[in-house]
Design a protein around this motif. Sequence first.
Motif, PDB file in Angstrom:
ATOM      1  N   HIS A  13      -4.076   3.774   7.016  1.00 15.19           N
ATOM      2  CA  HIS A  13      -3.256   2.561   6.968  1.00 15.19           C
ATOM      3  C   HIS A  13      -4.116   1.316   7.091  1.00 15.19           C
ATOM      4  CE1 HIS A  13       0.294   0.047   7.417  1.00 15.19           C
ATOM      5  NE2 HIS A  13      -0.290  -0.530   8.451  1.00 15.19           N
ATOM      6  N   TRP A  14      -3.885   0.355   6.206  1.00 11.88           N
ATOM      7  CA  TRP A  14      -4.572  -0.935   6.256  1.00 11.88           C
ATOM      8  C   TRP A  14      -3.655  -1.936   6.946  1.00 11.88           C
ATOM      9  CZ3 TRP A  14      -8.217  -2.509   1.734  1.00 11.88           C
ATOM     10  CH2 TRP A  14      -8.968  -1.398   1.317  1.00 11.88           C
ATOM     11  N   ASP A  15      -4.049  -2.424   8.122  1.00 13.29           N
ATOM     12  CA  ASP A  15      -3.250  -3.443   8.801  1.00 13.29           C
ATOM     13  C   ASP A  15      -3.264  -4.756   8.033  1.00 13.29           C
ATOM     14  OD1 ASP A  15      -2.721  -1.679  10.881  1.00 13.29           O
ATOM     15  OD2 ASP A  15      -4.491  -2.299  12.006  1.00 13.29           O
ATOM     16  N   VAL A  16      -4.412  -5.088   7.496  1.00  8.95           N
ATOM     17  CA  VAL A  16      -4.604  -6.301   6.695  1.00  8.95           C
ATOM     18  C   VAL A  16      -5.460  -5.935   5.487  1.00  8.95           C
ATOM     19  CG1 VAL A  16      -4.371  -7.940   8.615  1.00  8.95           C
ATOM     20  CG2 VAL A  16      -6.596  -6.920   8.138  1.00  8.95           C
ATOM     21  N   LEU A  17      -5.698  -6.913   4.622  1.00  9.77           N
ATOM     22  CA  LEU A  17      -6.433  -6.609   3.395  1.00  9.77           C
ATOM     23  C   LEU A  17      -7.949  -6.706   3.568  1.00  9.77           C
ATOM     24  CD1 LEU A  17      -6.170  -5.880   0.399  1.00  9.77           C
ATOM     25  CD2 LEU A  17      -6.105  -8.346  -0.090  1.00  9.77           C
ATOM     26  N   THR A  18      -8.417  -7.652   4.375  1.00  5.27           N
ATOM     27  CA  THR A  18      -9.855  -7.875   4.504  1.00  5.27           C
ATOM     28  C   THR A  18     -10.312  -7.806   5.957  1.00  5.27           C
ATOM     29  OG1 THR A  18      -9.736 -10.291   4.769  1.00  5.27           O
ATOM     30  CG2 THR A  18      -9.733  -9.429   2.512  1.00  5.27           C
ATOM     31  N   GLY A  64      -4.806 -21.045 -23.260  1.00  5.26           N
ATOM     32  CA  GLY A  64      -5.923 -21.974 -23.343  1.00  5.26           C
ATOM     33  C   GLY A  64      -6.692 -22.161 -22.053  1.00  5.26           C
ATOM     34  N   LYS A  65      -6.429 -21.308 -21.044  1.00  7.63           N
ATOM     35  CA  LYS A  65      -7.114 -21.422 -19.753  1.00  7.63           C
ATOM     36  C   LYS A  65      -7.686 -20.073 -19.333  1.00  7.63           C
ATOM     37  CE  LYS A  65      -3.869 -24.989 -18.162  1.00  7.63           C
ATOM     38  NZ  LYS A  65      -2.855 -25.340 -17.124  1.00  7.63           N
ATOM     39  N   ASP A  66      -8.699 -20.124 -18.466  1.00  4.18           N
ATOM     40  CA  ASP A  66      -9.252 -18.919 -17.849  1.00  4.18           C
ATOM     41  C   ASP A  66      -8.858 -18.912 -16.371  1.00  4.18           C
ATOM     42  OD1 ASP A  66     -10.384 -18.334 -20.236  1.00  4.18           O
ATOM     43  OD2 ASP A  66     -12.470 -18.491 -19.571  1.00  4.18           O
ATOM     44  N   PHE A  67      -8.626 -17.720 -15.817  1.00  3.91           N
ATOM     45  CA  PHE A  67      -8.238 -17.591 -14.418  1.00  3.91           C
ATOM     46  C   PHE A  67      -9.117 -16.542 -13.742  1.00  3.91           C
ATOM     47  CE2 PHE A  67      -4.574 -19.124 -16.701  1.00  3.91           C
ATOM     48  CZ  PHE A  67      -4.020 -20.081 -15.854  1.00  3.91           C
ATOM     49  N   GLY A  68      -9.448 -16.786 -12.473  1.00  7.22           N
ATOM     50  CA  GLY A  68     -10.268 -15.839 -11.731  1.00  7.22           C
ATOM     51  C   GLY A  68      -9.777 -15.671 -10.305  1.00  7.22           C
ATOM     52  N   LEU A  69      -9.893 -14.471  -9.786  1.00  9.02           N
ATOM     53  CA  LEU A  69      -9.546 -14.180  -8.394  1.00  9.02           C
ATOM     54  C   LEU A  69     -10.634 -13.292  -7.808  1.00  9.02           C
ATOM     55  CD1 LEU A  69      -7.551 -14.013  -5.920  1.00  9.02           C
ATOM     56  CD2 LEU A  69      -6.651 -11.940  -6.990  1.00  9.02           C
ATOM     57  N   THR A  70     -11.142 -13.651  -6.625  1.00  7.07           N
ATOM     58  CA  THR A  70     -12.154 -12.864  -5.946  1.00  7.07           C
ATOM     59  C   THR A  70     -11.674 -12.520  -4.547  1.00  7.07           C
ATOM     60  OG1 THR A  70     -13.945 -13.943  -7.159  1.00  7.07           O
ATOM     61  CG2 THR A  70     -14.536 -12.803  -5.133  1.00  7.07           C
ATOM     62  N   VAL A  71     -11.752 -11.255  -4.174  1.00  8.54           N
ATOM     63  CA  VAL A  71     -11.426 -10.817  -2.814  1.00  8.54           C
ATOM     64  C   VAL A  71     -12.619 -10.032  -2.289  1.00  8.54           C
ATOM     65  CG1 VAL A  71      -9.857  -9.513  -1.337  1.00  8.54           C
ATOM     66  CG2 VAL A  71      -8.965 -10.689  -3.357  1.00  8.54           C
ATOM     67  N   ASN A  72     -13.263 -10.564  -1.262  1.00  5.89           N
ATOM     68  CA  ASN A  72     -14.438  -9.934  -0.665  1.00  5.89           C
ATOM     69  C   ASN A  72     -14.094  -9.264   0.659  1.00  5.89           C
ATOM     70  OD1 ASN A  72     -16.355 -10.760  -2.638  1.00  5.89           O
ATOM     71  ND2 ASN A  72     -16.349 -12.807  -1.753  1.00  5.89           N
ATOM     72  N   ASN A  73     -15.020  -8.460   1.154  1.00  6.19           N
ATOM     73  CA  ASN A  73     -14.920  -7.860   2.492  1.00  6.19           C
ATOM     74  C   ASN A  73     -13.595  -7.132   2.725  1.00  6.19           C
ATOM     75  OD1 ASN A  73     -17.468  -9.020   3.709  1.00  6.19           O
ATOM     76  ND2 ASN A  73     -16.429 -10.907   3.142  1.00  6.19           N
ATOM     77  N   LEU A  74     -13.270  -6.226   1.817  1.00  8.56           N
ATOM     78  CA  LEU A  74     -12.066  -5.422   1.996  1.00  8.56           C
ATOM     79  C   LEU A  74     -12.136  -4.665   3.317  1.00  8.56           C
ATOM     80  CD1 LEU A  74     -11.740  -4.005  -1.637  1.00  8.56           C
ATOM     81  CD2 LEU A  74     -10.276  -5.727  -0.562  1.00  8.56           C
ATOM     82  N   LEU A  75     -10.983  -4.449   3.920  1.00  8.39           N
ATOM     83  CA  LEU A  75     -10.951  -3.842   5.253  1.00  8.39           C
ATOM     84  C   LEU A  75     -11.633  -2.479   5.273  1.00  8.39           C
ATOM     85  CD1 LEU A  75      -9.941  -4.083   8.173  1.00  8.39           C
ATOM     86  CD2 LEU A  75      -7.822  -2.975   7.430  1.00  8.39           C
ATOM     87  N   HIS A  76     -11.384  -1.654   4.247  1.00  6.34           N
ATOM     88  CA  HIS A  76     -12.018  -0.340   4.142  1.00  6.34           C
ATOM     89  C   HIS A  76     -12.579  -0.168   2.728  1.00  6.34           C
ATOM     90  CE1 HIS A  76     -10.323   0.726   8.008  1.00  6.34           C
ATOM     91  NE2 HIS A  76      -9.100   0.471   7.566  1.00  6.34           N
ATOM     92  N   SER A  77     -13.401   0.826   2.548  1.00  4.95           N
ATOM     93  CA  SER A  77     -14.010   1.074   1.246  1.00  4.95           C
ATOM     94  C   SER A  77     -12.996   1.598   0.241  1.00  4.95           C
ATOM     95  CB  SER A  77     -15.159   2.080   1.385  1.00  4.95           C
ATOM     96  OG  SER A  77     -16.193   1.560   2.190  1.00  4.95           O
ATOM     97  N   ILE A  78     -13.231   1.263  -1.032  1.00 10.36           N
ATOM     98  CA  ILE A  78     -12.377   1.761  -2.103  1.00 10.36           C
ATOM     99  C   ILE A  78     -13.202   2.606  -3.071  1.00 10.36           C
ATOM    100  CG2 ILE A  78     -10.806  -0.203  -1.945  1.00 10.36           C
ATOM    101  CD1 ILE A  78     -12.165  -1.314  -4.496  1.00 10.36           C
ATOM    102  N   ASN A  79     -12.510   3.453  -3.803  1.00  7.42           N
ATOM    103  CA  ASN A  79     -13.136   4.275  -4.826  1.00  7.42           C
ATOM    104  C   ASN A  79     -13.150   3.478  -6.128  1.00  7.42           C
ATOM    105  OD1 ASN A  79     -13.564   6.146  -6.988  1.00  7.42           O
ATOM    106  ND2 ASN A  79     -13.024   7.821  -5.609  1.00  7.42           N
ATOM    107  N   VAL A  80     -14.326   3.016  -6.515  1.00  7.66           N
ATOM    108  CA  VAL A  80     -14.446   2.149  -7.688  1.00  7.66           C
ATOM    109  C   VAL A  80     -13.985   2.849  -8.953  1.00  7.66           C
ATOM    110  CG1 VAL A  80     -16.077   0.887  -9.143  1.00  7.66           C
ATOM    111  CG2 VAL A  80     -16.291   0.787  -6.649  1.00  7.66           C
ATOM    112  N   GLN A 112       0.830  -1.205   0.000  1.00  6.42           N
ATOM    113  CA  GLN A 112       0.000   0.000   0.000  1.00  6.42           C
ATOM    114  C   GLN A 112       0.863   1.252   0.000  1.00  6.42           C
ATOM    115  OE1 GLN A 112      -2.142   0.819   3.799  1.00  6.42           O
ATOM    116  NE2 GLN A 112      -1.006  -0.944   4.608  1.00  6.42           N
ATOM    117  N   SER A 113       0.267   2.304  -0.493  1.00  3.76           N
ATOM    118  CA  SER A 113       0.850   3.640  -0.429  1.00  3.76           C
ATOM    119  C   SER A 113      -0.178   4.530   0.253  1.00  3.76           C
ATOM    120  CB  SER A 113       1.166   4.151  -1.842  1.00  3.76           C
ATOM    121  OG  SER A 113      -0.030   4.296  -2.599  1.00  3.76           O
ATOM    122  N   ALA A 114       0.062   5.807   0.281  1.00  4.32           N
ATOM    123  CA  ALA A 114      -0.885   6.721   0.923  1.00  4.32           C
ATOM    124  C   ALA A 114      -2.236   6.723   0.197  1.00  4.32           C
ATOM    125  CB  ALA A 114      -0.311   8.133   0.957  1.00  4.32           C
ATOM    126  N   LYS A 115      -2.216   6.489  -1.122  1.00  3.54           N
ATOM    127  CA  LYS A 115      -3.443   6.604  -1.905  1.00  3.54           C
ATOM    128  C   LYS A 115      -4.019   5.268  -2.369  1.00  3.54           C
ATOM    129  CE  LYS A 115      -2.295  11.186  -3.775  1.00  3.54           C
ATOM    130  NZ  LYS A 115      -2.108  11.981  -5.012  1.00  3.54           N
TER     131      LYS A 115
END
Length: 231
Positions: free
Chosen positions: A155-160, A115-131, A75-78
């Motif tokens: 500051h985010w101590d953790v991600l979620t 030849g493959k598809d990949f997906g990643l999902t991260v739910n319940n982020l610690l704080h709100s983000i600007n979409v 993370q950075s300040a922004k």
Amino acid sequence: MSLEQLKSDVAELAAFLQQAKGARVKDVLTTAKAAAEREIVNLEMKAKIAAERQANGATDAKRYLHELTDYGWDQSAKFVKLFISLNGVQGCTEENVTVTYTPSSLQLHVRDLQGKDFGLTVNNLLHSINVEKSYRKIKTDMVAIYLKKVKEDEHWDVLTAIQKRLKQKKDSEMSKDGDNPESALVNIMKKMYNDGDSKTKQMIAKAWTESQDKVKLGKETGGDLDSFGDL
């Protein structure tokens, strides 16, 4: 389980969570709610991918979706930054690497990578983000996702939020162990045993067995371990 049933379960769990008072009960409900929400996102992602494949023809329909779980973050300040390693991803077109954002989650979808598809999902982020101000970059063997913090310099101590609760629970248990050194030692050895390889487990098991034998011998002779000195 159907999507409708999962959504009903999430609503019910959220209602219970509002009424819960005990920390342990809240942890259980929060974990269950997060698991159900993850299933919902995964089902929605699979449905979306299935629709895209149907629109694009039979070639897409033959590809299997690989769900990603490993990533690094900083993370950075922004921004909060996620780094997902994917060999050869720089060869994908911009259209085939998409990220869907909500104020509290993100969903990465990489189509037709070798030849493959990949997906990643991260739910319940610690704080709100600007979409609107969040974005991603395709780098050599990596996708970098930049989540814009709503509150800059926060500051985010953790991600979620789930990781936050688990960390608080762990810190609480360690604090309790601080009043009982013997219990703390047992917990440390258990963690080393559970996380270690087969050789480490053998060494810990041997050391634990020998220590228990010494304790038993000390009790039988009416002395303590220190009375034996260096053997």
